[in-house]
Design a protein around this motif. Structure first.
Motif, mmCIF file in Angstrom:
data_model
loop_
_atom_site.group_PDB
_atom_site.id
_atom_site.type_symbol
_atom_site.label_atom_id
_atom_site.label_comp_id
_atom_site.label_asym_id
_atom_site.label_seq_id
_atom_site.Cartn_x
_atom_site.Cartn_y
_atom_site.Cartn_z
ATOM 1 N N SER A 332 76.187 43.433 34.782
ATOM 2 C CA SER A 332 76.824 44.292 33.466
ATOM 3 C C SER A 332 75.699 44.322 32.490
ATOM 4 N N PHE A 333 75.926 45.505 31.925
ATOM 5 C CA PHE A 333 75.115 45.842 30.894
ATOM 6 C C PHE A 333 75.817 46.224 29.738
ATOM 7 N N GLU A 334 75.321 45.612 28.496
ATOM 8 C CA GLU A 334 76.133 46.029 27.046
ATOM 9 C C GLU A 334 75.903 47.579 26.905
ATOM 10 N N VAL A 335 77.041 48.135 26.344
ATOM 11 C CA VAL A 335 76.927 49.434 25.891
ATOM 12 C C VAL A 335 76.723 49.493 24.388
ATOM 13 N N LYS A 336 76.065 50.615 24.037
ATOM 14 C CA LYS A 336 75.996 50.770 22.569
ATOM 15 C C LYS A 336 77.323 51.030 22.009
ATOM 16 N N THR A 430 83.920 47.640 32.987
ATOM 17 C CA THR A 430 84.117 46.457 32.271
ATOM 18 C C THR A 430 82.978 45.570 32.744
ATOM 19 N N GLN A 431 82.956 44.179 31.919
ATOM 20 C CA GLN A 431 82.011 43.175 32.350
ATOM 21 C C GLN A 431 82.577 42.498 33.549
ATOM 22 N N ILE A 432 81.639 41.915 34.202
ATOM 23 C CA ILE A 432 82.273 41.204 35.333
ATOM 24 C C ILE A 432 81.543 39.718 35.092
ATOM 25 N N THR A 433 82.372 38.553 35.105
ATOM 26 C CA THR A 433 82.180 37.344 34.990
ATOM 27 C C THR A 433 82.077 36.606 36.335
ATOM 28 N N ASN A 440 90.694 32.642 40.684
ATOM 29 C CA ASN A 440 91.182 33.818 41.443
ATOM 30 C C ASN A 440 90.450 34.922 40.952
ATOM 31 N N MET A 441 90.817 36.117 41.465
ATOM 32 C CA MET A 441 90.032 37.341 41.347
ATOM 33 C C MET A 441 89.764 37.777 39.697
ATOM 34 N N GLY A 442 91.103 37.372 38.977
ATOM 35 C CA GLY A 442 91.155 37.903 37.798
ATOM 36 C C GLY A 442 90.131 37.243 37.009
ATOM 37 N N GLU A 443 89.751 36.061 37.219
ATOM 38 C CA GLU A 443 88.541 35.371 36.398
ATOM 39 C C GLU A 443 87.136 36.247 36.521
ATOM 40 N N TYR A 444 86.986 36.929 37.863
ATOM 41 C CA TYR A 444 85.788 37.986 37.625
ATOM 42 C C TYR A 444 85.822 38.943 36.825
ATOM 43 N N ILE A 445 87.174 39.551 36.652
ATOM 44 C CA ILE A 445 87.336 40.836 35.766
ATOM 45 C C ILE A 445 87.851 40.837 34.632
ATOM 46 N N ILE A 446 88.606 39.648 34.228
ATOM 47 C CA ILE A 446 88.967 39.665 32.687
ATOM 48 C C ILE A 446 87.824 39.275 31.852
ATOM 49 N N PRO A 447 87.667 40.022 30.733
ATOM 50 C CA PRO A 447 86.436 39.817 29.696
ATOM 51 C C PRO A 447 86.589 38.347 29.314
ATOM 52 N N SER A 448 85.076 37.890 29.237
ATOM 53 C CA SER A 448 84.752 36.643 28.752
ATOM 54 C C SER A 448 83.976 36.553 27.566
ATOM 55 N N ARG A 449 83.308 37.561 27.593
ATOM 56 C CA ARG A 449 82.381 37.821 26.245
ATOM 57 C C ARG A 449 82.949 38.569 25.317
ATOM 58 N N PRO A 450 82.554 38.527 23.952
ATOM 59 C CA PRO A 450 83.077 39.357 22.896
ATOM 60 C C PRO A 450 82.487 40.916 23.031
ATOM 61 N N GLU A 451 81.277 40.820 23.774
ATOM 62 C CA GLU A 451 80.640 42.537 23.828
ATOM 63 C C GLU A 451 81.258 43.238 24.694
ATOM 64 N N ASN A 452 80.852 44.561 24.556
ATOM 65 C CA ASN A 452 81.445 45.580 25.453
ATOM 66 C C ASN A 452 80.536 45.884 26.530
ATOM 67 N N TYR A 453 80.845 45.904 27.780
ATOM 68 C CA TYR A 453 79.895 46.254 28.977
ATOM 69 C C TYR A 453 80.359 47.325 29.751
#
Length: 616
Positions: A332-336, A430-433, A440-453
């Motif tokens: 995952s890479f943070e976007v500008k 989106t970001q991946i955690t 569950n699978m949702g833990e991977y794809i639900i955003p955990s960090r405040p930045e946008n990726y």
């Protein structure tokens, strides 16, 4: 009417066919067989009918079903030694339509090379030419809207290729944006500009795939809405039992060969009943649970069955072995600031506003779209596509230990070609955690960090590693143990980590894609720059998960080569028993597998019809 029917009266008369599993493949077979009004079919599905559920219908709500016991079997692997002993989650659809009801709706097609390799392993009639009509048959592919052409060009899209007129509705989004454009341009700069429609069977480069979304309603198009639509539900010769578990195949062992005669079921209210079929039983419970039902029925490895007190009917240790899955590495890479990212959906107010737009505009906005983009690449590394001599050296170094089976040799022959995509890249919005033991699978794809990726996903199209899935109990309610054995064949780690190195070229500040990202180690997950091979391998160990594509656990191969079914999908050693789902794949096809599952099921329905006609 083809709905849940009162018991046991409706089941007293034997059916012609019983389909165990009302998922992606099972509903295809049931729908096609009951086109003949003289053929009676029973479908047994453990989950409920959720075709009217907004969580299933609305493409943008997919994350909400993961881990919910009413929708998802929610498998978790055993610890994976090559991935720092992490456990990997695997969502599996527990509802009518199976995993076609909770996948990401990506519609990609197998390559000519991989299907021809299927045939080369002893499966006559399963080459690209033979399967192509069925790749057309299952779907109606709608032409891209002008808005998509304006943004992405799509000059390579061939409107007349594999368009079909089938029940699955396939469409392109109207919401592609600057990230999608930058993705295409970046691969073009790397010499990977796509020249042809990927449905032609041979393509490299970045392209925009379609999705299984109905463009008229902007809802998910999946097996339960397509193959079990209003017209099919009216058929009096089709009975579908939902919330009903098939726990074993009933086998008549009085003759020279055991014969499948029925299925033991457990209904929602706990009734245990045996239902009969006069012609055939068709197992379509998926790559993780079809082997489970076979083993519970006494078809499997002798030692395993005896350990769980199950009488051995057919001793075939291949059942549950040969498991394949596409490993996927998520960086995952943070976007500008100002670059759109799906991570804004962390805000409930944003979700509410977008759902309001969806509801009031007939499906408008991001909630009715899939904007994931794709790229196919040969074997690549930090310098770009690997030379022919470097490939030969790589394989030669592992020949004695990693290339020992006909299937592995077939993969080698395939990806040594400069035109076969060894790697698939996905642009995920989106970001991946990644955690060690996800709930569950949702833990991977639900955003955990405040930045946008945004996330670059690196997929190994043709894995050499083979895992397994086996029962842990004689009780059908105990999920089998899934061990994908990721990277147990060292060639997988070598090819995958080199592909991770190539990602640095994609995200370089000078590339069109990289220009939209914030730079530096702190703005990436994990905070590792793959500037050498060992660092790339560490990224794989930390960030590899599954991409939903488990297959091969009841392979269509000669029995002596690990097979469970023959080239007509009949189970070795048992009469009147067939398997139709991704477990029969002898080799994992490249890319997302839902199109291949539909095509295999369509062809299986024709094989079953042919065999019925031959017996008449």
């Amino acid at each position: 009417m083809a709905t849940q029917t009162s018991l046991p009266t409706a089941l007293a008369k034997p059916f012609d066919y019983i389909v165990v599993g009302g998922g992606t493949a099972g509903l295809v077979v049931a729908s096609r067989l009951t086109e003949d009004s003289d053929v009676r079919v029973l479908v047994i599905e453990a989950g409920a009918d959720r075709t009217a559920d907004p969580l299933i219908q609305v493409p943008g709500l997919v994350a909400a079903v993961y881990g919910n016991k009413d929708y998802d079997w929610n498998f978790s692997s055993v610890p994976q030694p090559e991935l720092h002993n992490r456990c990997i989650n695997q969502a599996r659809g527990k509802m009518l339509g199976g995993s076609s009801a909770l996948n990401f709706m990506m519609l990609l097609y197998p390559s000519k090379g991989i299907l021809d390799a299927w045939a080369s392993l002893g499966n006559s009639g399963w080459d690209f030419e033979s399967l192509s009509p069925y790749l057309n048959k299952f779907a109606t592919v709608h032409t891209p809207p002008q808005s998509a052409r304006d943004v992405l060009g799509l000059t390579y899209h061939n409107d007349g290729l594999a368009s079909g007129d089938g029940p699955i509705q396939v469409s392109f989004s109207e919401g592609y944006g600057p990230m999608n454009v930058a993705w295409m341009n970046t691969f073009a700069e790397q010499g990977l500009e796509v020249k042809a429609d990927h449905r032609s069977g041979k393509v490299l480069g970045a392209f925009q795939n379609a999705a299984s979304i109905d463009p008229a309603t902007k809802t998910r198009s999946f097996a339960a809405t397509a193959y079990y639509n209003a017209e099919v539900r009216q058929r009096t010769n089709l009975v579908v039992l939902t919330e009903t578990v098939g726990n074993k195949i009933i086998l008549d062992t009085t003759g020279s060969e055991p014969v499948a005669t029925g299925v033991g079921i457990v209904t929602k209210d706990g009734q245990k009943i045996e239902v009969s079929a006069s012609v055939e039983i068709i197992l379509a419970a998926g790559a993780l649970q079809t082997p489970q039902i076979l083993e519970l029925s006494g078809i499997g490895g002798q030692d395993l069955l005896q350990k769980h007190g199950i009488p051995v009917v057919v001793n075939n240790a291949n059942v549950g072995e040969g498991m394949q899955d596409h490993p996927i590495v998520c960086q995952s890479f943070e976007v500008k600031d100002g670059v759109p990212s799906g991570d804004v959906l962390r805000d409930p107010a944003v979700v509410q506003a977008l759902m309001g737009m969806y509801a009031t505009t007939g499906g408008g906005g991001p909630m009715g779209q899939s904007n994931i983009s794709v790229a196919y690449a040969p074997i690549v590394d930090a310098s770009g596509p690997v030379s022919a001599s470097a490939k030969k050296d790589l394989f030669a170094a592992h020949e004695a230990t990693c290339l020992t089976t006909p299937a592995q040799q077939a993969i080698r022959n395939l990806i040594e070609s400069p035109t076969e995509p060894a790697i698939q890249y996905l642009l995920f919005p989106t970001q991946i955690t990644i955690t060690d033991n996800p709930v569950n699978m949702g833990e991977y794809i639900i955003p955990s960090r405040p930045e946008n990726y945004f996330t670059v996903m690196t997929v190994l199209n043709h894995p050499f590693s083979r895992g397994s899935v086996h029962i842990t109990s004689a009780d059908v309610s105990a999920l089998p143990a899934w061990d994908p054995m990721y990277n147990s064949n060292k060639l997988d780690m070598e090819v995958l980590s080199r592909a991770v190195q190539f990602v640095e070229r994609l995200v370089a500040p000078t590339s069109p894609f990289g220009s939209l990202l914030k730079g530096g180690e702190k703005e990436r997950l994990p905070p590792i720059v793959a500037d050498d091979l060992e660092k790339a391998k560490e990224i794989v160990r930390q960030r590899q998960i599954s991409v939903f594509h488990v297959s091969g656990s009841c392979s269509m191969l000669p029995r002596e080569q690990g097979g469970v079914v023959d080239n007509r999908l009949r189970v070795y050693g048992v009469g009147k028993l067939r398997v139709v789902d991704a477990s029969v794949f002898p080799l994992e096809p490249l890319g997302n597998i839902q199109a291949t599952v539909y095509a295999v099921a369509e062809r299986a329905a024709d094989l079953i019809k042919e065999d019925r006609a031959a017996r008449a």
